[in-house]
Design a protein around this motif. Structure first.
Motif, PDB file in Angstrom:
ATOM      1  N   MET A  85       0.838  -1.170   0.000  1.00  0.00           N
ATOM      2  CA  MET A  85       0.000   0.000   0.000  1.00  0.00           C
ATOM      3  C   MET A  85       0.885   1.236   0.000  1.00  0.00           C
ATOM      4  N   LYS A  86       0.464   2.202  -0.770  1.00  0.00           N
ATOM      5  CA  LYS A  86       1.131   3.502  -0.779  1.00  0.00           C
ATOM      6  C   LYS A  86       0.069   4.564  -0.565  1.00  0.00           C
ATOM      7  N   ILE A  87       0.466   5.682  -0.024  1.00  0.00           N
ATOM      8  CA  ILE A  87      -0.438   6.807   0.206  1.00  0.00           C
ATOM      9  C   ILE A  87       0.130   8.005  -0.535  1.00  0.00           C
ATOM     10  N   TYR A  88      -0.718   8.663  -1.328  1.00  0.00           N
ATOM     11  CA  TYR A  88      -0.310   9.864  -2.042  1.00  0.00           C
ATOM     12  C   TYR A  88      -1.207  11.008  -1.619  1.00  0.00           C
ATOM     13  N   GLY A  89      -0.698  12.213  -1.748  1.00  0.00           N
ATOM     14  CA  GLY A  89      -1.506  13.363  -1.404  1.00  0.00           C
ATOM     15  C   GLY A  89      -1.071  14.597  -2.161  1.00  0.00           C
ATOM     16  N   TYR A  90      -1.957  15.582  -2.122  1.00  0.00           N
ATOM     17  CA  TYR A  90      -1.720  16.871  -2.742  1.00  0.00           C
ATOM     18  C   TYR A  90      -1.834  17.934  -1.664  1.00  0.00           C
ATOM     19  N   LYS A  91      -0.970  18.898  -1.705  1.00  0.00           N
ATOM     20  CA  LYS A  91      -1.033  20.015  -0.777  1.00  0.00           C
ATOM     21  C   LYS A  91      -2.193  20.929  -1.169  1.00  0.00           C
ATOM     22  N   ASP A  97       2.488  13.749  -4.030  1.00  0.00           N
ATOM     23  CA  ASP A  97       3.654  13.330  -3.258  1.00  0.00           C
ATOM     24  C   ASP A  97       3.300  12.066  -2.503  1.00  0.00           C
ATOM     25  N   GLU A  98       4.259  11.153  -2.388  1.00  0.00           N
ATOM     26  CA  GLU A  98       4.036   9.980  -1.559  1.00  0.00           C
ATOM     27  C   GLU A  98       4.142  10.424  -0.106  1.00  0.00           C
TER      28      GLU A  98
END
Length: 81
Positions: free
Chosen positions: A1-7, A19-20
């Motif tokens: 599992m990976k988690i990505y997000g945006y500011k 970004d991871e």
């Protein structure tokens, strides 16, 4: 599992890149957490049932009460580029 997000910034959409992340924190009510849990379980069932066509799902598409919230997206690992 990976988690990505945006500011959460005022950048143009073409300038926003994911970004991871090492950690996420959900600030949510009991009711919201239960809705999110149902969404995740339903998405897992859908992915299992139709794995070859399943790519991603948005919480706000499944539950309109999340339309004004940050996007919560589930994405199948093999769908990543």
């Amino acid at each position: 599992m990976k988690i990505y997000g945006y500011k959460n910034t005022e950048l143009a959409s073409e300038d926003i890149v994911p970004d991871e992340l090492a950690e996420i924190t959900l600030v949510a009510s009991v009711q919201e957490l239960r809705k999110i849990a149902r969404f995740i379980n339903s998405a897992a069932d859908d992915m299992e049932r139709d794995n070859s066509n399943w790519e991603h799902r948005h919480l706000s598409d499944a539950d309109k009460s999340f339309e004004g919230s940050p996007q919560f997206v589930l994405y199948k690992p093999s769908s990543q580029n």
